[in-house]
Write an enzyme that holds these catalytic residues in place. Structure first.
Site, PDB file in Angstrom:
ATOM      1  N   LYS A 130       0.863  -1.342   0.207  1.00 54.08           N
ATOM      2  CA  LYS A 130       0.378  -0.039   0.152  1.00 54.08           C
ATOM      3  C   LYS A 130       1.429   2.157  -0.033  1.00 54.08           C
ATOM      4  O   LYS A 130       1.733   1.140   0.447  1.00 54.08           O
ATOM      5  CB  LYS A 130      -0.888  -0.082   1.312  1.00 54.08           C
ATOM      6  CG  LYS A 130      -1.495   1.053   0.946  1.00 54.08           C
ATOM      7  CD  LYS A 130      -2.539   1.002   2.341  1.00 54.08           C
ATOM      8  CE  LYS A 130      -3.708   1.868   2.764  1.00 54.08           C
ATOM      9  NZ  LYS A 130      -4.274   2.263   4.185  1.00 54.08           N
ATOM     10  N   SER A 205      -9.020   2.075   2.671  1.00 55.43           N
ATOM     11  CA  SER A 205      -8.473   3.646   1.622  1.00 55.43           C
ATOM     12  C   SER A 205      -7.732   2.628   0.808  1.00 55.43           C
ATOM     13  O   SER A 205      -6.607   2.698   0.227  1.00 55.43           O
ATOM     14  CB  SER A 205      -7.212   4.324   2.592  1.00 55.43           C
ATOM     15  OG  SER A 205      -6.703   3.675   3.400  1.00 55.43           O
ATOM     16  N   SER A 229     -10.520   0.053   6.685  1.00 53.91           N
ATOM     17  CA  SER A 229      -9.167   0.240   5.620  1.00 53.91           C
ATOM     18  C   SER A 229      -9.167  -1.282   4.753  1.00 53.91           C
ATOM     19  O   SER A 229      -7.380  -1.425   3.744  1.00 53.91           O
ATOM     20  CB  SER A 229      -8.355   1.439   5.559  1.00 53.91           C
ATOM     21  OG  SER A 229      -8.801   2.574   5.776  1.00 53.91           O
TER      22      SER A 229
END
Length: 529
Positions: A130, A205, A229
């Protein structure tokens, strides 16, 4: 319990803003009709269908080279990323060089396979990361235009531990702007798409991470979770993800940094397509803190106590849970009872209807020294001057803002926030914490919806902004949660649910995930006919 006058006003304002947003979105944010329903190419290379732990074994035994595996994943990313926009910066050349070094190391190793497995359990296995995690030499922007050009100089601790275990990063993946929204969209990298339907969101996210994993462009990845997330993207994309008990996996060297009491609620954890990879990944990512968990304890599922809560009890902020998700949770209950001979008790915790208020209140609390969280508008403008949300809203309406509507809305909410902490909300959290801690104990497992709906169309979360409360409440309660895929629904979109256990009982939810994968089939190729 009746809503206060302030809460009723907030609900009314939320509905009014939603109506305005709906009109704006229909005019300004129409998705491309060609995206909806378009499918990815199916997985053709069998190497892409091997769990990470099995790939590592094959590489150690020289049944396949690390270069072959890394190249297979590079090929897949190049095939699917033009559809998805999930990987925003690759390091393919470096990854192939590192894979060649792995193959050379294996050729020269004289201690045997067992020595390599103990020292380098993920040797030669590709990894996606990420973009909010520091990965040396790669961007660290979280989609903020003003941070364009910011490059990480170190590895975040979980990334460093995975690399030390032999994993090879292929690149970094897209996030929502500043990691504070459940759609992976920003004005630096653009919009990421769901591999099961390109007209749908991949969540956020960690949306880019889940999207590329589900598309078989990666086999393992890392995510972070402060309101869902990890779990929402894993749910929307039909893969596994684990929100670790807070404090076990380091959250250092991520952007944005936590402030106030937010560090108590942020968890980093593994994301993957195969349940068997969750526990080994968590053991590596936790490092020395792995001793806090009972990861080596064999779990007898027949001796666990199981509970099920089908919805939040009718929160005014969230949509009702859809029929297909209620049905699949019911099928999970039936399957567990049939397979294990247990009784899954359906329970109700009425205080769950305050999940959003609890999350919102506790995310805004100051730290022990009285220092409040960093203003979101300040993060929006970093490294320059703070953004002015009202001005950014006007610019957005003219198509001139560098910020997404989600970020602007959060800035506006912050600017108009009722500053006084509600004693009522604090009381609801403390009572809910007590109820769940007593319910779960050291041997209880809870089934709870991941979200009220399957993956919605792009931008539609703006019309349902509080549905993340189904995941967010579990951050505030500090409980470990594993997100489990449960096949596909009538529209071909992933179904799933959260499996929750008591604090530091992560091994229980991971064991249930392995069982549910066998029972419901786990991840499905989004390109399959």
């Amino acid at each position: 319990m009746a809503l206060s006058g302030l809460e009723r006003a907030q609900v009314w304002l939320s509905k009014a803003v939603t109506g305005v947003l709906l009109i704006l979105l229909r005019f300004l944010s129409r998705g491309s009709p060609a995206e909806t329903g378009k499918k990815l190419p199916p997985v053709r290379d069998p190497l892409l269908l091997v769990p990470a732990t099995q790939l590592a074994k094959k590489i150690r035994r020289k049944e396949v080279s690390s270069v072959e595996v890394v190249q297979a994943y590079i090929n897949r990313i190049q095939e699917v990323n033009p559809f998805l926009n999930a990987v925003v910066k690759d390091r393919f050349a470096s990854a192939l060089q590192e894979a060649a070094q792995v193959d050379k190391l294996i050729e020269e190793e004289t201690g045997g396979e067992e020595v390599l497995e103990d020292r380098l359990p993920l040797l030669g296995v590709p990894l996606s990361v990420k973009e909010s995690f520091s990965l040396q030499g790669m961007p660290l922007t979280t989609g903020v235009v003003s941070r364009r050009g910011v490059v990480a100089s170190v590895d975040a601790p979980p990334v460093a531990l995975l690399k030390r275990a032999g994993a090879i990063p292929l690149g970094v993946t897209n996030t929502s702007e500043l990691c504070m929204w459940f759609e992976a969209h920003n004005h630096l990298y653009g919009l990421t798409r769901n591999p099961y339907d390109l007209g749908r969101i991949p969540g956020g996210s960690s949306g880019g991470e889940a999207s590329i994993l589900a598309a078989a462009g990666a086999v393992i990845g890392v995510g972070s979770d402060i309101g869902g997330s990890i779990r929402m993207p894993c749910f929307f994309n039909g893969i596994f993800g684990h929100k670790t008990t807070p404090g076990v996996v380091s959250s250092d060297s991520q952007y944005p940094p936590t402030s106030g009491r937010q560090g108590e609620y942020l968890s980093s954890g593994p994301m993957c397509r195969y349940a068997q990879d969750l526990l080994p990944l968590l053991r590596v990512m936790a490092g020395a803190n792995a001793s806090m968990l009972s990861l080596d304890t064999k779990v007898d599922l027949k001796k666990l106590r199981f509970f099920s809560i089908p919805h939040d009890g009718g929160c005014v902020w969230t949509n009702p849970v859809s029929r297909e998700l209620l049905d699949v949770q019911r099928r999970v209950v039936q399957r567990l009872e049939a397979d294990l001979g247990v009784k899954v008790q359906q329970v109700a915790l009425p205080r769950l209807r305050y999940s959003f208020q609890i999350w919102d209140t506790y995310m805004s609390l100051p730290d022990k020294d009285g220092k409040p969280p960093l203003p979101f508008s300040e993060l929006m403008g970093e490294p320059g001057r703070p953004a002015w949300p009202f001005w950014e809203l006007l610019k957005w309406m003219l198509g001139r803002s560098n910020h997404t509507m989600a970020a602007i809305s959060l800035g506006l909410l912050e600017a108009t926030r009722w500053s006084k902490t509600s004693a009522f909300v604090v009381q609801q959290k403390e009572e809910l914490q007590r109820e769940l801690d007593q319910l779960l104990g050291p041997d209880g497992v809870l089934l709870y919806p991941s979200h009220p709906r399957v993956a919605p169309p792009h931008h539609h979360p703006l019309l349902r902004p509080f549905d993340f409360a189904y995941t967010g409440i579990l951050n505030i309660l500090g409980l470990p949660v594993t997100q489990c895929p449960l096949g596909l629904g009538p529209e071909g979109l992933p179904l799933g649910l959260q499996v929750v256990a008591g604090r530091l009982q992560d091994h229980l939810t991971l064991a249930v995930a392995v069982h549910l994968e066998k029972a419901f089939g786990g991840w499905r190729d989004p390109g399959a006919e």
